[in-house]
Write a protein that holds these residues in place. Structure first.
Motif, PDB file in Angstrom:
ATOM      1  N   LEU A  18      50.562  43.285   6.266  1.00  0.00           N
ATOM      2  CA  LEU A  18      50.364  42.407   5.106  1.00  0.00           C
ATOM      3  C   LEU A  18      49.484  41.221   5.508  1.00  0.00           C
ATOM      4  O   LEU A  18      48.547  40.844   4.796  1.00  0.00           O
ATOM      5  CB  LEU A  18      51.727  41.929   4.594  1.00  0.00           C
ATOM      6  N   LEU A  19      49.772  40.685   6.677  1.00  0.00           N
ATOM      7  CA  LEU A  19      49.004  39.542   7.182  1.00  0.00           C
ATOM      8  C   LEU A  19      47.551  39.935   7.411  1.00  0.00           C
ATOM      9  O   LEU A  19      46.614  39.219   7.021  1.00  0.00           O
ATOM     10  CB  LEU A  19      49.648  39.055   8.494  1.00  0.00           C
ATOM     11  N   ARG A  20      47.368  41.116   8.022  1.00  0.00           N
ATOM     12  CA  ARG A  20      46.014  41.582   8.315  1.00  0.00           C
ATOM     13  C   ARG A  20      45.216  41.810   7.025  1.00  0.00           C
ATOM     14  O   ARG A  20      44.061  41.413   6.910  1.00  0.00           O
ATOM     15  CB  ARG A  20      46.088  42.880   9.133  1.00  0.00           C
ATOM     16  N   GLU A  21      45.887  42.451   6.032  1.00  0.00           N
ATOM     17  CA  GLU A  21      45.200  42.707   4.760  1.00  0.00           C
ATOM     18  C   GLU A  21      44.920  41.388   4.021  1.00  0.00           C
ATOM     19  O   GLU A  21      43.901  41.265   3.335  1.00  0.00           O
ATOM     20  CB  GLU A  21      46.042  43.632   3.867  1.00  0.00           C
ATOM     21  N   ALA A  22      45.812  40.409   4.193  1.00  0.00           N
ATOM     22  CA  ALA A  22      45.606  39.111   3.539  1.00  0.00           C
ATOM     23  C   ALA A  22      44.344  38.442   4.086  1.00  0.00           C
ATOM     24  O   ALA A  22      43.583  37.813   3.348  1.00  0.00           O
ATOM     25  CB  ALA A  22      46.828  38.220   3.746  1.00  0.00           C
ATOM     26  N   LEU A  23      44.123  38.608   5.399  1.00  0.00           N
ATOM     27  CA  LEU A  23      42.956  37.976   6.027  1.00  0.00           C
ATOM     28  C   LEU A  23      41.655  38.542   5.471  1.00  0.00           C
ATOM     29  O   LEU A  23      40.628  37.863   5.465  1.00  0.00           O
ATOM     30  CB  LEU A  23      43.009  38.168   7.556  1.00  0.00           C
ATOM     31  N   GLY A  58      41.393  39.380   2.355  1.00  0.00           N
ATOM     32  CA  GLY A  58      41.461  39.146   0.910  1.00  0.00           C
ATOM     33  C   GLY A  58      42.077  40.287   0.128  1.00  0.00           C
ATOM     34  O   GLY A  58      41.817  40.431  -1.062  1.00  0.00           O
ATOM     35  N   HIS A  59      42.923  41.089   0.756  1.00  0.00           N
ATOM     36  CA  HIS A  59      43.614  42.223   0.100  1.00  0.00           C
ATOM     37  C   HIS A  59      42.620  43.192  -0.530  1.00  0.00           C
ATOM     38  O   HIS A  59      42.917  43.833  -1.520  1.00  0.00           O
ATOM     39  CB  HIS A  59      44.605  41.710  -0.962  1.00  0.00           C
ATOM     40  N   ARG A  60      41.415  43.317   0.049  1.00  0.00           N
ATOM     41  CA  ARG A  60      40.412  44.217  -0.533  1.00  0.00           C
ATOM     42  C   ARG A  60      40.484  45.623   0.053  1.00  0.00           C
ATOM     43  O   ARG A  60      39.871  46.542  -0.457  1.00  0.00           O
ATOM     44  CB  ARG A  60      39.004  43.643  -0.323  1.00  0.00           C
ATOM     45  N   ASN A  61      41.237  45.788   1.138  1.00  0.00           N
ATOM     46  CA  ASN A  61      41.185  47.078   1.839  1.00  0.00           C
ATOM     47  C   ASN A  61      42.443  47.925   1.718  1.00  0.00           C
ATOM     48  O   ASN A  61      42.630  48.894   2.448  1.00  0.00           O
ATOM     49  CB  ASN A  61      40.863  46.844   3.321  1.00  0.00           C
ATOM     50  N   TRP A  62      43.344  47.545   0.808  1.00  0.00           N
ATOM     51  CA  TRP A  62      44.513  48.409   0.573  1.00  0.00           C
ATOM     52  C   TRP A  62      44.021  49.724  -0.030  1.00  0.00           C
ATOM     53  O   TRP A  62      43.112  49.740  -0.863  1.00  0.00           O
ATOM     54  CB  TRP A  62      45.478  47.750  -0.437  1.00  0.00           C
ATOM     55  N   THR A  63      44.611  50.821   0.389  1.00  0.00           N
ATOM     56  CA  THR A  63      44.228  52.116  -0.190  1.00  0.00           C
ATOM     57  C   THR A  63      45.331  52.587  -1.137  1.00  0.00           C
ATOM     58  O   THR A  63      46.444  52.082  -1.102  1.00  0.00           O
ATOM     59  CB  THR A  63      44.028  53.180   0.908  1.00  0.00           C
ATOM     60  N   ARG A  64      44.981  53.547  -1.990  1.00  0.00           N
ATOM     61  CA  ARG A  64      45.960  54.110  -2.924  1.00  0.00           C
ATOM     62  C   ARG A  64      47.168  54.647  -2.172  1.00  0.00           C
ATOM     63  O   ARG A  64      47.035  55.252  -1.111  1.00  0.00           O
ATOM     64  CB  ARG A  64      45.328  55.270  -3.702  1.00  0.00           C
TER      65      ARG A  64
END
Lengths: 101, 436
Positions: B28-33, B35-41
């Motif tokens: 969660l921390l890594r994805e936050a850094l 900007g939450h643009r790289n979450w996948t389906r």
């Protein structure tokens, strides 16, 4: 009908917009709260000498149609007669109401 | 987790599906850094293949859970879940989210307590936050006879290892300050509580199971309505759908609400009627109620969601219907019960109201069973208690499919019980589904 009171799709005036309105042949059209539901009116008691499978089907199995349904309603707060109602189980439109012969 | 084969990946739509990987605080921390643009389906939208070992009809809680346990616990990954619309928009997303194992018959207590145990480990099992909240379920009693019956039920629960405690009026008032102990019509004498009971975020249950099933290779196929069941020589061979024929070794119905409708495609008549159950959410308020509260003098249950809305419901509408709405007089009855229990609710406005369609069985207990046609099984008849049963229902249905015999916890849920006089009728109501 006031559109503001019709939040859902496919509802028709005949079906009543808040609850069922059942046209009792003896008392006139009344709200659902005056009636008790009595279930599927199409099931028929088998002959006295029928086997247990026939009786199990009679007691438990139902067609449960998504469409027109023949059902019993008891007019508890009116004429206190059992009525057979033909009603649609999606639109809730009531097509006919008949008293017992 | 079972590795996906290249064919599985090739059957997905759009760009090749990328596994979500493990969810964690660090992630969660890594994805936050970024900007939450790289979450996948979270799960793969699949296209139907021509044939599967198991086809599950219905992408709701029980269908997705059955697929998950088949793939992850019973080694059957060649599985498709067919859903008429998008997954999770049926009853799994339309309930009041309560979990508990407070049942009357020992066989049902054992089954629902197994479900509660699976809920307790669900988030670790799925690596998905389903917001399982064991805030406790409280049942009021209003007469001596009711206290005796609830004591008996509590003792039966203790005998199979479930938890249940009694609360006197002082303890109840201190737990729920807003409760009206001395309401004029039904004064409250005390209550029983299952501390392990509570609520779960219902949508997350569908998503979590879908993700877990998809990761293990299950095809989740949306917008694929089953229109017929193909049979040959007394055995089901597959399903006709709006997207063509799909062959199957085993077909599982997980379509509670519409079980009669789908079973009729195989000329099977079920001991079920479809009825509507309404649910309600009020506007959001500050923390007011931190348990699930049930009214013993009627049929009413309420909890407060994490967003602050009061979530509540009551009885079914009591006439056959497939319309997902609700009749006004039942809404009025439910509101009256709520105000009798928690008078402060009278100040609240209802934000939303909706209806869901229940498989109401002739004895009020569910059906997990083989049907009279080979290769056809069903999970249904959940009445209005299907949500809490999702983990156990999915697990035991997967067991029935994989092992060919009922799981020991569900031997009483077979279809033959009606004809053989073994109905499991908790309140002793008889074959009147609208009265259960």
């Amino acid at each position: 009908m006031n559109p503001a009171r019709v939040p859902s799709r496919g509802r028709t005036e005949a079906a009543g917009d808040l609850m069922l309105r059942i046209p009792c042949p003896h008392c006139g059209t009344r709200d659902e709260v005056e009636f008790h539901y009595g279930g599927d009116a199409s099931v028929r008691r088998p002959a006295a000498d029928a086997d247990t499978a026939a009786y199990a089907a009679y007691v438990y199995e139902r067609t449960n149609p998504k469409g027109w349904h023949r059902e019993w309603w008891f007019h508890a707060a009116g004429c206190r007669q059992w009525l057979e109602v033909r009603r649609h189980t999606v639109s809730h439109v009531i097509e006919s109401v008949t008293g017992q012969p | 987790m079972i590795e996906k084969t290249p064919q599985d990946v090739a059957s997905s739509t759009g760009p090749a599906f990328k596994s979500t990987g493990r969810y964690s605080a660090l992630r969660l921390l890594r994805e936050a850094l970024s900007g939450h643009r790289n979450w996948t389906r979270a799960w793969r939208k699949a296209e139907p293949r021509s044939e599967y070992e198991v086809v599950i009809i219905g992408g709701g809680g029980h269908g997705l859970a059955t697929a998950y346990y088949l793939a992850n616990h019973f080694g059957i990954t060649n599985v498709a879940v067919l859903e008429k619309g998008p997954i999770g928009l049926g009853n799994v997303g339309r309930n009041t989210t309560i979990i508990r194992s407070t049942y009357y018959t020992p066989e049902n207590i054992r089954f629902y307590d197994f479900s509660l145990q699976l809920w307790e480990g669900l988030e670790q099992e799925l690596n998905f936050n389903a917001m399982v909240s064991q805030r406790g379920c409280v049942y009021t009693y209003h007469t001596d006879g009711q206290r005796d019956a609830m004591t008996r039920r509590a003792n039966d629960m203790h005998l199979v290892g479930a938890d249940c405690i009694e609360l006197d009026r002082v303890a109840l008032k201190s737990l729920i300050p807003a409760i009206a102990l001395d309401n004029g019509r039904f004064p409250i004498m005390g209550a029983f509580m299952q501390p392990r009971g509570g609520t779960v975020r219902h949508d997350a249950v569908a998503w979590g199971y879908a993700r877990g099933a998809s990761e293990a290779g299950v095809d989740i196929i949306e917008h694929c309505e089953v229109t017929g069941l193909r049979q040959q020589g007394g055995r089901v061979t597959g399903v006709e759908t709006t997207r063509g024929f799909i062959g199957a070794g085993t077909v599982c119905l997980a379509v509670a609400g519409h079980s009669s409708h789908v079973a009729a495609m195989a000329d099977v008549r079920l001991p079920i009627e479809s009825h509507a159950l309404q649910a309600f959410v009020s506007e959001s308020i500050k923390p007011f109620l931190d348990v699930v509260l049930m009214f013993g003098a009627g049929h009413y249950y309420v909890s407060q969601s994490d967003k602050g809305g009061m979530v509540f419901g009551g009885n079914i509408d009591r006439h056959n219907t497939y319309a997902q709405r609700g009749t006004q007089w039942v809404a009025q009855e439910v509101a009256a019960e709520g105000v009798a229990l928690l008078p402060a609710l009278a100040n609240l406005r209802i934000l939303r109201q909706w209806g869901g369609i229940m498989d109401m069985t002739m004895d009020g207990s569910p059906i997990i069973s083989r049907l009279p046609i080979d290769g056809l099984v069903m999970n249904g008849g959940w009445c209005y208690g299907g949500f809490k049963a999702i983990p156990a229902g999915g697990y035991t249905t997967a067991h029935l499919i994989a092992r060919g015999a009922a799981h020991p916890l569900t031997t009483h849920m077979d279809l033959a019980r009606f004809a053989e006089g073994r109905t499991v009728d908790e309140p002793g109501t008889g074959p009147f589904p609208w009265a259960h």
